[in-house]
Structures are given as structure tokens and as C-alpha cells.
Scaffold this motif. Structure first.
Motif, short mmCIF file in Angstrom:
data_model
loop_
_atom_site.label_atom_id
_atom_site.label_comp_id
_atom_site.label_asym_id
_atom_site.label_seq_id
_atom_site.Cartn_x
_atom_site.Cartn_y
_atom_site.Cartn_z
N ASN A 199 -7.71 -16.60 -1.09
CA ASN A 199 -8.73 -15.79 -1.77
C ASN A 199 -8.36 -15.50 -3.22
O ASN A 199 -9.01 -14.68 -3.87
CB ASN A 199 -8.94 -14.48 -1.00
CG ASN A 199 -9.71 -14.69 0.27
OD1 ASN A 199 -10.86 -15.11 0.24
ND2 ASN A 199 -9.09 -14.43 1.41
N GLU A 241 -10.20 -19.38 9.55
CA GLU A 241 -11.27 -19.19 8.57
C GLU A 241 -11.87 -17.79 8.66
O GLU A 241 -12.17 -17.17 7.64
CB GLU A 241 -12.36 -20.26 8.74
CG GLU A 241 -11.94 -21.63 8.27
CD GLU A 241 -11.48 -21.64 6.82
OE1 GLU A 241 -12.19 -21.10 5.94
OE2 GLU A 241 -10.39 -22.19 6.56
N LYS A 242 -12.04 -17.29 9.87
CA LYS A 242 -12.57 -15.94 10.05
C LYS A 242 -11.60 -14.91 9.48
O LYS A 242 -12.01 -13.93 8.84
CB LYS A 242 -12.82 -15.67 11.54
CG LYS A 242 -13.47 -14.34 11.82
CD LYS A 242 -13.77 -14.19 13.30
CE LYS A 242 -14.37 -12.83 13.57
NZ LYS A 242 -14.60 -12.60 15.00
N LYS A 282 -11.81 -14.85 5.72
CA LYS A 282 -13.03 -14.14 5.30
C LYS A 282 -12.85 -12.62 5.43
O LYS A 282 -13.36 -11.87 4.61
CB LYS A 282 -14.23 -14.61 6.11
CG LYS A 282 -14.69 -15.98 5.70
CD LYS A 282 -15.88 -16.44 6.53
CE LYS A 282 -16.28 -17.86 6.14
NZ LYS A 282 -17.38 -18.35 6.96
N SER A 283 -12.13 -12.19 6.45
CA SER A 283 -11.93 -10.74 6.60
C SER A 283 -11.04 -10.20 5.46
O SER A 283 -11.28 -9.10 4.96
CB SER A 283 -11.34 -10.38 7.97
OG SER A 283 -10.02 -10.84 8.11
N ALA A 333 -10.95 -11.53 2.45
CA ALA A 333 -11.85 -11.54 1.28
C ALA A 333 -12.73 -10.29 1.27
O ALA A 333 -12.95 -9.69 0.21
CB ALA A 333 -12.71 -12.80 1.28
N ALA A 334 -13.21 -9.89 2.43
CA ALA A 334 -14.03 -8.67 2.52
C ALA A 334 -13.24 -7.45 2.11
O ALA A 334 -13.75 -6.56 1.43
CB ALA A 334 -14.60 -8.51 3.94
N ASN A 365 -12.99 -7.43 -1.63
CA ASN A 365 -14.26 -6.97 -2.21
C ASN A 365 -14.40 -5.46 -2.09
O ASN A 365 -14.87 -4.79 -3.01
CB ASN A 365 -15.44 -7.66 -1.54
CG ASN A 365 -15.53 -9.12 -1.90
OD1 ASN A 365 -15.06 -9.55 -2.94
ND2 ASN A 365 -16.13 -9.89 -1.02
#
Length: 140
Positions: free
Chosen positions: A28, A118-119, A122-123, A125-126, A129
Motif C-alpha cells: 500500500n 488480497e483481502k 485491502k483492510s 489500505a482502509a 485511509n
């Protein structure tokens, strides 16, 4: 979006999980300073002895030797200097009791570690953010 440098304390005893978290940060393109502690006792020592810069976020495992995550949460929430640090639990536990106990100690979130790489990326990355859009006071 500007990339805020948020100090992070990772409290995790499993080396595989540590590597996975570091890998997810790299995927990320997150360059946040990450400090490590293998259990709650070590984390409290780092925080209370000012051995690391004050973290804005703690990523916390629950199941650790010496002092587990819930015990650690209870300690920092009693400590005037530490009680306002955001804590996000990252655990393999799906147990409702663990989730309820964590939220009783005012965690900012509870993430179940996914075996799906991948999940998991993404977590992370969240999370990035989340702390990028948050506005923080100058001091805790």
C-alpha cells in the motif's frame, strides 16, 4: 491526499503476522514509522518509558504471552497519558466475547485477520485511509 506520517505501535507476537503486516504496508506504499512489541508488557514498557515516539495508532493482537490484548487495553485505558491512543485490534479471533471485550475498552475497530492475502492488504489500505482523513489534536 497528503500522506500523514502517523507513528504506529504494532503489538504482535507472531513473526508470520508481523511479516504479513509489513508486506501489506509495503504493497500500500505506506511509509509510516512502525514500532514493535511482542506482547502487552513490552508495549507498556515502550510507551511508559518513552522509548519510542508517541504512537497515534496501536495495532493490537489479542492472543499473546505474558500480557494479552484485553489486559493491555485495560491498562492503557486507566493511564491518563495513554488512554486516548487509538487502538485497532487485529486478531484471528471470531469470538463475540473477544469483540465485545475489545469494544468495552473503546477500540477504534476490530479486524479479523484474513487468510486471504488480497483481502488483508485491502483492510490495511482502509486503515491507512482512516488515519489519513482523521484530524488529530496536537497532543493526546
Amino acid at each position: 491526499m497528503d500522506n500523514k506520517m502517523v507513528n504506529i505501535l504494532l503489538v504482535e507476537d507472531d513473526e508470520v503476522d508481523v511479516r504479513n503486516i509489513k508486506r501489506a504496508f509495503a504493497k500500500n506504499k505506506m511509509k509510516n514509522p512502525v514500532y514493535m512489541a511482542p506482547n502487552g508488557e513490552s508495549a507498556l514498557d515502550l510507551l511508559r518509558q518513552d522509548k519510542i515516539p508517541s504512537p497515534r495508532v496501536i495495532l493490537l493482537d489479542l492472543n499473546m504471552p505474558r500480557m494479552g490484548g484485553i489486559e493491555f487495553l485495560a491498562e492503557i485505558r486507566k493511564d491518563k497519558a495513554l488512554k486516548n491512543i487509538q487502538v485497532i485490534v487485529m486478531s484471528t479471533s471470531f469470538q463475540e466475547k473477544d469483540k465485545a471485550d475489545a469494544y468495552k475498552h473503546h477500540v477504534a475497530g476490530y479486524i479479523v485477520k484474513s487468510m486471504d492475502n488480497e483481502k488483508f492488504i485491502k483492510s490495511i489500505a482502509a486503515l491507512n485511509n482512516f488515519w489519513q482523513v482523521c484530524s488529530y489534536p496536537e497532543s493526546n
